[in-house]
Design a protein around this motif. Structure first.
Motif, PDB file in Angstrom:
ATOM      1  N   THR A  21       0.836  -1.197   0.000  1.00 52.75           N
ATOM      2  CA  THR A  21       0.000   0.000   0.000  1.00 52.75           C
ATOM      3  C   THR A  21       0.873   1.250   0.000  1.00 52.75           C
ATOM      4  O   THR A  21       0.614   2.208  -0.731  1.00 52.75           O
ATOM      5  CB  THR A  21      -0.955   0.002   1.208  1.00 52.75           C
ATOM      6  OG1 THR A  21      -1.762  -1.176   1.157  1.00 52.75           O
ATOM      7  CG2 THR A  21      -1.849   1.231   1.204  1.00 52.75           C
ATOM      8  N   VAL A  23      -8.659   3.723   7.521  1.00 56.43           N
ATOM      9  CA  VAL A  23      -9.568   3.868   6.381  1.00 56.43           C
ATOM     10  C   VAL A  23      -9.739   5.350   6.039  1.00 56.43           C
ATOM     11  O   VAL A  23      -9.715   5.737   4.862  1.00 56.43           O
ATOM     12  CB  VAL A  23     -10.938   3.214   6.695  1.00 56.43           C
ATOM     13  CG1 VAL A  23     -11.939   3.513   5.601  1.00 56.43           C
ATOM     14  CG2 VAL A  23     -10.788   1.718   6.888  1.00 56.43           C
ATOM     15  N   SER A  47      -9.937   6.426  -6.431  1.00 55.81           N
ATOM     16  CA  SER A  47     -10.767   5.922  -5.342  1.00 55.81           C
ATOM     17  C   SER A  47      -9.877   5.201  -4.340  1.00 55.81           C
ATOM     18  O   SER A  47      -8.794   4.710  -4.702  1.00 55.81           O
ATOM     19  CB  SER A  47     -11.826   4.958  -5.874  1.00 55.81           C
ATOM     20  OG  SER A  47     -11.221   3.768  -6.326  1.00 55.81           O
ATOM     21  N   ALA A  82     -10.504   2.379  -3.095  1.00 61.26           N
ATOM     22  CA  ALA A  82     -10.474   0.976  -3.536  1.00 61.26           C
ATOM     23  C   ALA A  82      -9.385   0.756  -4.580  1.00 61.26           C
ATOM     24  O   ALA A  82      -8.655  -0.241  -4.533  1.00 61.26           O
ATOM     25  CB  ALA A  82     -11.837   0.571  -4.087  1.00 61.26           C
ATOM     26  N   ALA A  83      -9.255   1.696  -5.536  1.00 56.98           N
ATOM     27  CA  ALA A  83      -8.223   1.560  -6.568  1.00 56.98           C
ATOM     28  C   ALA A  83      -6.831   1.631  -5.964  1.00 56.98           C
ATOM     29  O   ALA A  83      -5.936   0.879  -6.336  1.00 56.98           O
ATOM     30  CB  ALA A  83      -8.391   2.644  -7.631  1.00 56.98           C
ATOM     31  N   ILE A  98      -5.961   0.867  -2.864  1.00 53.15           N
ATOM     32  CA  ILE A  98      -5.718  -0.363  -2.109  1.00 53.15           C
ATOM     33  C   ILE A  98      -5.473  -1.520  -3.065  1.00 53.15           C
ATOM     34  O   ILE A  98      -4.585  -2.349  -2.842  1.00 53.15           O
ATOM     35  CB  ILE A  98      -6.895  -0.662  -1.152  1.00 53.15           C
ATOM     36  CG1 ILE A  98      -6.918   0.402  -0.044  1.00 53.15           C
ATOM     37  CG2 ILE A  98      -6.784  -2.058  -0.556  1.00 53.15           C
ATOM     38  CD1 ILE A  98      -8.184   0.425   0.776  1.00 53.15           C
ATOM     39  N   ALA A  99      -6.221  -1.581  -4.176  1.00 54.33           N
ATOM     40  CA  ALA A  99      -6.023  -2.649  -5.162  1.00 54.33           C
ATOM     41  C   ALA A  99      -4.614  -2.594  -5.733  1.00 54.33           C
ATOM     42  O   ALA A  99      -3.968  -3.624  -5.921  1.00 54.33           O
ATOM     43  CB  ALA A  99      -7.052  -2.538  -6.284  1.00 54.33           C
TER      44      ALA A  99
END
Length: 197
Positions: free
Chosen positions: A16, A57, A70, A72-73, A75-76
Motif C-alpha cells: 500500500t 480507512v 478511489s 479501492a483503486a 488499495i487494489a
C-alpha cells in the motif's frame, strides 16, 4: 498463526505504501504538496510510503481523494491487482492533473532514469514485443496522430490521436499501428525502475 497474520499485515502495508508513493510521484506531488491536499501530515505519509505505519480507512480515503483515485483503486494497487495500462482519453483530465502543462522533450541529464522518445510508426507496423523493463518502470505515451494498439503483458488498449496512457512496463510490451493507410506519431516518456539487487 499470529506471526502469519503479522507478516501478511506487514506485506499489505509495504504494498500500500508503494502504491501511494508511485501515485504521488506520477502526479508530480512532493510529500508536502500531498500533505496539503489531503490533510494528512507529511511525516505520516512518509511512514505509510515506507510501510512502517498502516493507514486507517479515513487516512486512505483522504490520500486517495488527493491523488485523484478511489480508495479501492489505491488499495487494489497495493495488493497487486491494479491494471498495467491506465488510459487517459482526449479531453479528459484525471483529478489532480493539469491538462495544460508544458511538454519538454529535451535530452535527459547524466544519470537520469528518464528517456524521452518520439516514434513515427508507418501504416500496418508493429513495434515489439520489447523485453520487460526493470520492476517499477513506467512508460507514459501520448498519441499525437493516428491510432495505435498498446499491449503490455496480456492487456491491450486502443488509443486514438489525443489519447494518453501510462503503462507498468515490467512485462513484454509493444505498440502497433493497425491503420493500413496512415502513419501514427507517439511521444513516449520512460521512467526506468531500479533493477533488483
Amino acid at each position: 498463526m499470529k506471526d502469519m497474520l503479522s507478516t501478511l499485515e506487514d506485506e499489505v502495508s509495504l504494498r500500500t505504501g508503494r502504491a501511494v508513493k508511485q501515485r504521488r510521484e506520477a502526479g508530480g506531488f512532493s510529500l508536502r504538496m500531498l500533505a496539503t491536499r489531503s490533510g494528512v501530515s507529511s511525516s505520516m505519509i512518509s511512514d505509510i510510503e515506507r510501510g512502517t505505519k498502516s493507514p486507517t480507512v479515513t487516512t486512505m480515503a483522504r490520500l486517495a481523494a488527493a491523488l485523484g483515485v478511489s480508495a479501492a483503486a489505491l488499495i487494489a494497487e497495493g495488493t497487486g491487482a491494479a491494471p498495467r495500462i491506465r488510459v487517459l482519453r482526449r479531453g479528459e483530465a484525471a483529478r489532480g492533473e493539469n491538462p495544460a502543462c508544458c511538454q519538454s522533450l529535451g535530452p535527459a541529464g547524466p544519470g537520469s532514469r528518464i528517456d524521452f522518445v518520439r516514434y513515427q510508426i508507418p501504416p500496418s507496423t508493429v513495434l515489439g514485443p520489447a523485453a520487460a523493463h526493470a520492476s517499477g518502470t513506467v512508460e507514459h505515451m501520448h498519441v499525437a496522430a493516428g491510432t495505435v494498439r498498446v499491449t503490455v503483458g496480456d492487456e491491450t488498449a486502443e488509443l486514438s490521436a489525443g489519447d494518453s496512457c501510462s503503462c507498468r512496463a515490467d512485462a513484454p510490451h509493444g505498440v502497433e499501428n493497425p491503420d493500413p493507410s496512415a502513419e501514427a506519431l507517439i511521444y513516449l516518456i520512460i521512467e526506468r525502475g531500479y533493477p533488483a539487487c
